[in-house]
Write a protein that holds these residues in place. Structure first.
Motif, PDB file in Angstrom:
ATOM      1  N   ARG A 451     -17.414  86.866  27.477  1.00 30.03           N
ATOM      2  CA  ARG A 451     -16.647  86.040  26.301  1.00 30.03           C
ATOM      3  C   ARG A 451     -17.357  85.418  25.102  1.00 30.03           C
ATOM      4  O   ARG A 451     -18.524  85.043  25.565  1.00 30.03           O
ATOM      5  CB  ARG A 451     -15.731  84.885  26.968  1.00 30.03           C
ATOM      6  CG  ARG A 451     -14.828  85.228  27.947  1.00 30.03           C
ATOM      7  CD  ARG A 451     -13.925  86.453  27.677  1.00 30.03           C
ATOM      8  NE  ARG A 451     -12.678  86.019  27.000  1.00 30.03           N
ATOM      9  CZ  ARG A 451     -11.731  86.665  26.173  1.00 30.03           C
ATOM     10  NH1 ARG A 451     -11.935  88.107  26.226  1.00 30.03           N
ATOM     11  NH2 ARG A 451     -10.674  86.185  25.523  1.00 30.03           N
ATOM     12  N   SER A 452     -16.836  85.598  24.127  1.00 32.13           N
ATOM     13  CA  SER A 452     -17.566  85.098  22.851  1.00 32.13           C
ATOM     14  C   SER A 452     -16.922  83.851  22.381  1.00 32.13           C
ATOM     15  O   SER A 452     -15.927  83.465  22.730  1.00 32.13           O
ATOM     16  CB  SER A 452     -17.438  86.235  21.737  1.00 32.13           C
ATOM     17  OG  SER A 452     -16.300  86.443  21.070  1.00 32.13           O
ATOM     18  N   GLU A 453     -17.589  83.271  21.167  1.00 32.34           N
ATOM     19  CA  GLU A 453     -16.894  82.275  20.602  1.00 32.34           C
ATOM     20  C   GLU A 453     -15.610  82.533  19.977  1.00 32.34           C
ATOM     21  O   GLU A 453     -15.073  81.449  19.466  1.00 32.34           O
ATOM     22  CB  GLU A 453     -17.938  81.417  19.625  1.00 32.34           C
ATOM     23  CG  GLU A 453     -18.411  82.570  18.596  1.00 32.34           C
ATOM     24  CD  GLU A 453     -19.320  83.401  18.958  1.00 32.34           C
ATOM     25  OE1 GLU A 453     -19.987  84.075  17.903  1.00 32.34           O
ATOM     26  OE2 GLU A 453     -19.866  83.564  20.145  1.00 32.34           O
ATOM     27  N   LEU A 454     -15.389  83.767  19.895  1.00 36.06           N
ATOM     28  CA  LEU A 454     -14.248  84.197  19.185  1.00 36.06           C
ATOM     29  C   LEU A 454     -13.007  84.470  20.146  1.00 36.06           C
ATOM     30  O   LEU A 454     -11.759  85.105  19.748  1.00 36.06           O
ATOM     31  CB  LEU A 454     -14.235  85.224  18.262  1.00 36.06           C
ATOM     32  CG  LEU A 454     -15.151  84.955  16.994  1.00 36.06           C
ATOM     33  CD1 LEU A 454     -15.547  86.134  16.192  1.00 36.06           C
ATOM     34  CD2 LEU A 454     -14.667  84.044  15.990  1.00 36.06           C
ATOM     35  N   ALA A 455     -12.925  84.070  21.464  1.00 35.59           N
ATOM     36  CA  ALA A 455     -12.218  84.391  22.355  1.00 35.59           C
ATOM     37  C   ALA A 455     -11.785  85.837  22.634  1.00 35.59           C
ATOM     38  O   ALA A 455     -10.813  86.318  22.911  1.00 35.59           O
ATOM     39  CB  ALA A 455     -10.831  83.471  22.186  1.00 35.59           C
ATOM     40  N   GLU A 456     -12.896  86.461  22.427  1.00 38.61           N
ATOM     41  CA  GLU A 456     -12.847  87.934  22.818  1.00 38.61           C
ATOM     42  C   GLU A 456     -13.922  88.565  23.454  1.00 38.61           C
ATOM     43  O   GLU A 456     -14.780  87.598  23.915  1.00 38.61           O
ATOM     44  CB  GLU A 456     -12.777  88.992  21.484  1.00 38.61           C
ATOM     45  CG  GLU A 456     -13.819  88.716  20.488  1.00 38.61           C
ATOM     46  CD  GLU A 456     -13.877  89.801  19.437  1.00 38.61           C
ATOM     47  OE1 GLU A 456     -12.799  90.333  19.380  1.00 38.61           O
ATOM     48  OE2 GLU A 456     -14.817  89.720  18.847  1.00 38.61           O
ATOM     49  N   ASP A 457     -14.251  89.765  23.657  1.00 36.68           N
ATOM     50  CA  ASP A 457     -15.254  90.129  24.745  1.00 36.68           C
ATOM     51  C   ASP A 457     -16.639  90.469  23.653  1.00 36.68           C
ATOM     52  O   ASP A 457     -16.379  90.922  22.528  1.00 36.68           O
ATOM     53  CB  ASP A 457     -14.862  91.460  25.323  1.00 36.68           C
ATOM     54  CG  ASP A 457     -13.925  91.264  26.452  1.00 36.68           C
ATOM     55  OD1 ASP A 457     -13.667  90.398  26.806  1.00 36.68           O
ATOM     56  OD2 ASP A 457     -13.129  92.491  26.693  1.00 36.68           O
ATOM     57  N   GLU A 458     -17.860  90.317  24.330  1.00 32.75           N
ATOM     58  CA  GLU A 458     -18.870  90.761  23.750  1.00 32.75           C
ATOM     59  C   GLU A 458     -19.591  91.764  24.745  1.00 32.75           C
ATOM     60  O   GLU A 458     -19.270  91.698  26.034  1.00 32.75           O
ATOM     61  CB  GLU A 458     -19.812  89.435  23.491  1.00 32.75           C
ATOM     62  CG  GLU A 458     -19.521  88.699  22.343  1.00 32.75           C
ATOM     63  CD  GLU A 458     -19.613  89.244  20.917  1.00 32.75           C
ATOM     64  OE1 GLU A 458     -20.043  90.723  20.816  1.00 32.75           O
ATOM     65  OE2 GLU A 458     -19.775  88.655  19.708  1.00 32.75           O
TER      66      GLU A 458
END
Length: 529
Positions: A451-458
């Protein structure tokens, strides 16, 4: 002629019938603004017929496939509508694709013609077109072809002028209109065969969810090679409204663009909203006509903050390239933080690994099916085994784990499949792993989401170096940049002594996901966000 899209008879749920219907109902009303053109509703049928004429003159016939690698410009829609009018199928190619991916899409789809924007032509140098059945390339815009020569048997020409208008082909609702590639998990990308009636129902359902009417202006910055943006054209065509396609998403330019277009309906993906909220607050966030937006995957807190700042409510929903807009919220939904409730015309089941329905409150895989014929995709092109697997027991298996609450709302839990979603793009861990394994220093690897800081996947990779070799993560990332779309290049790289495995040698990715990003992890925060 009925003005209610849902009442259109089944036989008329085709692209040619839709274009002829809108020409008769909405005539000179504005339909489209896009780079390179503006159309009325009447223009759409005329342009489709003339582009079909040009395609027919190039030898394209009913049942053929044409590939289109083009940004949000009028040539994309001309080609899509012309192919559908002729009874051929369009294969949209992600504009971030590099040579190996382009080659695969062309070969797998058996496309005879490629429409490609000039800026992407040089990428064909890394594609072996001899492995495809391609016989003609139309180049949109000016380009110098000195650095690349097409192989023998492939004609390269400038995107031609319109041809003589062709009569619409007698296509059926179940005939293929497009083949849209979606990333695989344990194999290469799969071409989703989307019939004419599925495209029709995408437009009907989306317009109903958003309450689209003839006075609306739909505006999207999303790319036409995905169903989300392609679907906005269907919404406008069915309702008599106007659609504006912008070239790309810009955080700083988003609200000025919406204001200039007169947009009343906007389309956003999960990560775009936190990016917009990170911009300085300003009066422009309220100085617009936008009344509603579609925002699948937007975190609940971000959606609430977005409405407080902009006055725009974002509706959540669920649909995939294979299905339709089957689950959605509404402006008056009793609560947020959910994907929504099942829409008319669809059935849903939350099931265990044997497809047995689970009770409310218990997590399982989301299975979907449609009441109307051909409202879902008809399978994966040239992949019968994958088609049977996904549509087994007469349900489409989404690969997503959800919970159905007591009030009928569906909540997303996680992905069952080993897929990664970043910046609105589905990323195949398999494809990324193949590129990494082609590096001479990599012995084994595993790609997985964090999870990334943008609430999506990295994208994260754990890898093991070959004996005697050393791995430089920065060099490895640069290696990937020339072989993968920018959004698929790993951000995080861990170099390990070994990967966790089962007794049978299978990599246990769940252990790597649980381990996550650590102090030893290399972070190559991508320049393109």
């Amino acid at each position: 002629m009925t003005t209610e899209p849902r009442a259109v008879p089944p036989a008329q749920r085709t692209l040619p019938a839709m274009l002829q219907r809108q020409a008769g109902l909405f005539g000179s009303r504005a339909l489209l603004k896009i780079a390179g053109g503006e159309w009325t509703h009447r223009d759409a049928a005329r342009v489709a017929a003339m582009r079909a004429g040009a395609l027919a003159a190039a030898g394209v016939v009913r049942g053929d496939r044409i590939a289109v690698m083009c940004g949000n410009r009028v040539e994309f829609l001309e080609s899509f509508l012309g192919a559908g009018w002729l009874g051929a199928s369009t294969v949209p190619v992600n504009t971030a694709s590099m040579g190996p991916q382009i080659e695969y899409f062309l070969a797998n789809s058996e496309a005879k013609l490629l429409v490609i924007e000039a800026g992407f032509v040089e990428r064909l140098a890394a594609a072996d077109l001899g492995r495809t059945v391609l016989r003609e390339i139309w180049v949109v815009g000016e380009t110098a072809l000195d650095a690349w020569r097409a192989p023998a048997g492939v004609r390269v020409a400038a995107y031609p002028a319109h041809g003589e208008p062709a009569e619409p082909a007698p296509v059926q609702p179940g005939d293929a209109l497009a083949i849209l590639y979606t990333s695989g998990t344990t194999g290469p990308a799969k071409g989703v065969v989307c019939p004419h009636a599925q495209y029709f129902w995408w437009g009907v359902n989306s317009a109903e969810v958003l309450g689209v009417g003839a006075d609306d202006v739909l505006c999207t910055t999303l790319p036409l090679f995905h169903i989300n943006a392609l679907n906005t054209f269907a919404q406008a065509a069915l309702t008599g409204s106007q659609v504006v396609f912008e070239p790309r998403f810009s955080a700083s330019g988003f609200w000025p663009t919406m204001r200039a277009s007169g947009a009343t309906v906007v389309y956003l993906l999960g990560a775009m909203v936190p990016i917009l909220l990170a911009q300085p607050e300003g009066a422009g966030e309220r100085d617009h006509r936008v009344r509603i937006g579609l925002g699948p995957g937007v975190p609940a807190a971000a959606g609430a903050a977005f409405k407080a700042r902009t006055g725009v409510s974002l509706l959540e929903g669920y649909g995939s390239t294979e299905t339709n807009f089957a689950i959605a919220t509404a402006p008056d939904s009793p609560r947020g933080g959910v994907m929504g409730w099942l829409r008319p015309g669809f059935q849903a089941r939350v099931a265990d690994e044997n497809d047995v329905a689970l009770p409310a409150g218990e997590a399982g895989e989301l299975l979907l099916r449609a009441d109307e014929p051909y409202a879902f995709a008809s399978g994966y092109f040239n992949m019968p085994e994958k088609t049977v697997e996904a549509w087994r027991n007469l349900w489409f298996h989404t690969g997503d784990r959800v919970v159905r609450d007591a009030d009928g709302a569906f909540r997303f839990v996680d992905r069952i499949k080993d897929a990664i979603r970043r910046r609105g793009e589905n990323i195949s861990s398999f494809e990324v792993e193949q590129v990494l394994l082609s590096h001479p220093a990599v012995a084994s690897c595993a790609v997985y989401p964090v999870r990334s800081e943008l609430a999506e996947d990295e994208v994260m990779v754990a890898l093991v170096a070959r004996e005697g070799a050393a791995i430089d993560p920065a060099e490895l990332a640069r290696f990937c940049e020339g072989r993968l779309p920018y959004f698929a290049v790993p951000r995080y790289i861990d170099v390990l002594a070994d990967l966790p495995r089962t007794e049978n040698g299978k990599v246990q990715k769940f252990k790597l996901r649980e381990r996550g990003v650590g102090p030893q992890t290399w972070d190559g925060r991508p320049a393109k966000a």
